[in-house]
Design a protein around this motif. Structure first.
Motif, PDB file in Angstrom:
ATOM      1  N   GLY A   1       0.762  -1.245   0.000  1.00 37.66           N
ATOM      2  CA  GLY A   1       0.000   0.000   0.000  1.00 37.66           C
ATOM      3  C   GLY A   1       0.787   1.286   0.000  1.00 37.66           C
ATOM      4  O   GLY A   1       0.212   2.372   0.076  1.00 37.66           O
ATOM      5  N   VAL A   2       2.122   1.238  -0.099  1.00 40.97           N
ATOM      6  CA  VAL A   2       2.939   2.454  -0.055  1.00 40.97           C
ATOM      7  C   VAL A   2       2.849   3.205  -1.390  1.00 40.97           C
ATOM      8  O   VAL A   2       2.969   2.612  -2.461  1.00 40.97           O
ATOM      9  CB  VAL A   2       4.413   2.128   0.279  1.00 40.97           C
ATOM     10  N   VAL A   3       2.660   4.519  -1.301  1.00 39.37           N
ATOM     11  CA  VAL A   3       2.584   5.379  -2.482  1.00 39.37           C
ATOM     12  C   VAL A   3       3.656   6.470  -2.471  1.00 39.37           C
ATOM     13  O   VAL A   3       3.754   7.261  -3.399  1.00 39.37           O
ATOM     14  CB  VAL A   3       1.190   6.031  -2.612  1.00 39.37           C
ATOM     15  N   GLN A   4       4.468   6.506  -1.460  1.00 39.96           N
ATOM     16  CA  GLN A   4       5.432   7.582  -1.255  1.00 39.96           C
ATOM     17  C   GLN A   4       6.703   7.377  -2.088  1.00 39.96           C
ATOM     18  O   GLN A   4       7.244   6.288  -2.152  1.00 39.96           O
ATOM     19  CB  GLN A   4       5.819   7.631   0.230  1.00 39.96           C
ATOM     20  N   GLY A   5       7.176   8.461  -2.715  1.00 38.99           N
ATOM     21  CA  GLY A   5       8.506   8.490  -3.311  1.00 38.99           C
ATOM     22  C   GLY A   5       8.763   7.556  -4.468  1.00 38.99           C
ATOM     23  O   GLY A   5       9.859   7.027  -4.599  1.00 38.99           O
ATOM     24  N   LEU A   6       7.823   7.393  -5.350  1.00 40.27           N
ATOM     25  CA  LEU A   6       7.947   6.479  -6.486  1.00 40.27           C
ATOM     26  C   LEU A   6       9.114   6.810  -7.417  1.00 40.27           C
ATOM     27  O   LEU A   6       9.861   5.941  -7.836  1.00 40.27           O
ATOM     28  CB  LEU A   6       6.639   6.526  -7.287  1.00 40.27           C
TER      29      LEU A   6
ATOM     30  N   GLY B   1       9.945   2.878  -7.935  1.00 41.68           N
ATOM     31  CA  GLY B   1       9.172   2.485  -9.113  1.00 41.68           C
ATOM     32  C   GLY B   1       9.922   2.516 -10.426  1.00 41.68           C
ATOM     33  O   GLY B   1       9.437   1.978 -11.429  1.00 41.68           O
ATOM     34  N   GLN B   2      11.088   3.100 -10.460  1.00 43.40           N
ATOM     35  CA  GLN B   2      11.792   3.309 -11.725  1.00 43.40           C
ATOM     36  C   GLN B   2      12.080   2.025 -12.488  1.00 43.40           C
ATOM     37  O   GLN B   2      11.949   1.981 -13.706  1.00 43.40           O
ATOM     38  CB  GLN B   2      13.106   4.062 -11.473  1.00 43.40           C
ATOM     39  N   ARG B   3      12.450   0.986 -11.812  1.00 39.84           N
ATOM     40  CA  ARG B   3      12.843  -0.242 -12.518  1.00 39.84           C
ATOM     41  C   ARG B   3      11.666  -1.020 -13.103  1.00 39.84           C
ATOM     42  O   ARG B   3      11.855  -2.027 -13.792  1.00 39.84           O
ATOM     43  CB  ARG B   3      13.667  -1.137 -11.599  1.00 39.84           C
TER      44      ARG B   3
ATOM     45  N   LEU C   1      -1.489   1.389 -10.263  1.00 42.21           N
ATOM     46  CA  LEU C   1      -0.371   0.651 -10.831  1.00 42.21           C
ATOM     47  C   LEU C   1       0.249  -0.109  -9.662  1.00 42.21           C
ATOM     48  O   LEU C   1       1.007   0.442  -8.873  1.00 42.21           O
ATOM     49  CB  LEU C   1       0.642   1.604 -11.458  1.00 42.21           C
ATOM     50  N   ILE C   2      -0.130  -1.369  -9.533  1.00 43.86           N
ATOM     51  CA  ILE C   2       0.230  -2.174  -8.372  1.00 43.86           C
ATOM     52  C   ILE C   2       1.557  -2.875  -8.661  1.00 43.86           C
ATOM     53  O   ILE C   2       1.639  -3.769  -9.506  1.00 43.86           O
ATOM     54  CB  ILE C   2      -0.885  -3.191  -8.052  1.00 43.86           C
ATOM     55  N   HIS C   3       2.596  -2.433  -7.938  1.00 42.13           N
ATOM     56  CA  HIS C   3       3.957  -2.920  -8.156  1.00 42.13           C
ATOM     57  C   HIS C   3       4.249  -4.146  -7.285  1.00 42.13           C
ATOM     58  O   HIS C   3       3.857  -4.179  -6.111  1.00 42.13           O
ATOM     59  CB  HIS C   3       4.963  -1.814  -7.852  1.00 42.13           C
TER      60      HIS C   3
ATOM     61  N   LYS D   1       6.810  -6.425 -16.575  1.00 42.81           N
ATOM     62  CA  LYS D   1       7.591  -6.428 -15.341  1.00 42.81           C
ATOM     63  C   LYS D   1       6.739  -6.727 -14.110  1.00 42.81           C
ATOM     64  O   LYS D   1       7.161  -6.508 -12.985  1.00 42.81           O
ATOM     65  CB  LYS D   1       8.321  -5.099 -15.191  1.00 42.81           C
ATOM     66  N   GLY D   2       5.519  -7.215 -14.348  1.00 42.30           N
ATOM     67  CA  GLY D   2       4.679  -7.674 -13.247  1.00 42.30           C
ATOM     68  C   GLY D   2       3.834  -6.621 -12.560  1.00 42.30           C
ATOM     69  O   GLY D   2       3.232  -6.890 -11.525  1.00 42.30           O
ATOM     70  N   VAL D   3       3.752  -5.412 -13.119  1.00 44.89           N
ATOM     71  CA  VAL D   3       2.887  -4.371 -12.558  1.00 44.89           C
ATOM     72  C   VAL D   3       1.473  -4.606 -13.083  1.00 44.89           C
ATOM     73  O   VAL D   3       1.269  -4.765 -14.293  1.00 44.89           O
ATOM     74  CB  VAL D   3       3.376  -2.964 -12.942  1.00 44.89           C
ATOM     75  N   ILE D   4       0.513  -4.644 -12.176  1.00 41.95           N
ATOM     76  CA  ILE D   4      -0.895  -4.769 -12.573  1.00 41.95           C
ATOM     77  C   ILE D   4      -1.477  -3.360 -12.602  1.00 41.95           C
ATOM     78  O   ILE D   4      -1.462  -2.656 -11.597  1.00 41.95           O
ATOM     79  CB  ILE D   4      -1.685  -5.653 -11.593  1.00 41.95           C
TER      80      ILE D   4
END
Length: 195
Positions: free
Chosen positions: A14-19, A36-38, A152-154, A184-187
């Motif tokens: 659930g973290v949304v900080q600092g993507l 989130g960069q990778r 965008l669920i990482h 890369k597995g992000v839903i």
């Protein structure tokens, strides 16, 4: 009446900080910035580009607007996201800013976030999109003003950081209306609020 869509990158916990960057948002000692960069790939880029097809307005909290101003307001890179963000009307919700003249097409909404956004939403106009702005999303979700989430669920858990849903909020049911999984597995899932 306008609709409000939140687009937010979120971890499994659930973290949304600092993507985006290591120094993006170190509040509270958060040291996982840039997580989130990778995970960016062509599928994610194509899905995010779909949101630029129809013109709409942006609704941003102060911190996100200031960060975006630094990154996008003076950019001349030919990136379609740059053109889209610069052309959009940007409604900035803030109790502390006195003007928003540093980025074209920005309009200051001062005062209580829930009241000013509810008033804006009730007026005729284009759909409103929120990118980031977790504190604003918390307040608007609690007030029942969010119509749709594009998440965008990482595939990672960070253990610390600001969460998408924090604090008390009313029971709200959503329906999954679309989903795509990136290479890369992000839903990328879109949820509509059930009336």
């Amino acid at each position: 009446m306008r609709s409000i869509t939140v687009t937010m990158s979120v971890t499994l916990d659930g973290v949304v900080q600092g993507l985006g960057r290591a120094d993006e948002d170190p509040r509270g000692g958060f040291d996982h910035g840039g997580w989130g960069q990778r995970y960016t790939d062509e599928i994610m880029g194509a899905e995010m580009a779909k949101g630029m097809v129809e013109p709409g307005d942006l609704l941003l909290g102060r911190r996100t607007w200031e960060d975006f101003t630094t990154a996008w307001a003076r950019a001349t890179d030919g990136n379609p996201f740059t053109s889209h963000l610069n052309a959009a009307t940007k409604y900035v919700v803030s109790k502390t800013l006195s003007d928003v003249d540093s980025w074209q097409n920005s309009v200051l909404l001062s005062g209580n976030a829930v009241d000013t956004v509810a008033e804006l939403k009730a007026r005729p106009g284009r759909a409103l999109s929120i990118i980031g702005s977790a504190s604003l999303v918390h307040a608007l979700h609690a007030a029942g003003l969010i119509d749709r989430y594009r998440l965008l669920i990482h595939p990672l858990a960070l253990g610390t950081g600001t969460r998408l849903f924090e604090g008390r909020a009313p029971l709200t049911e959503f329906e999954l209306t679309s989903s795509v999984t990136t290479g890369k597995g992000v839903i990328i899932a879109q949820y509509e609020r059930v009336a």
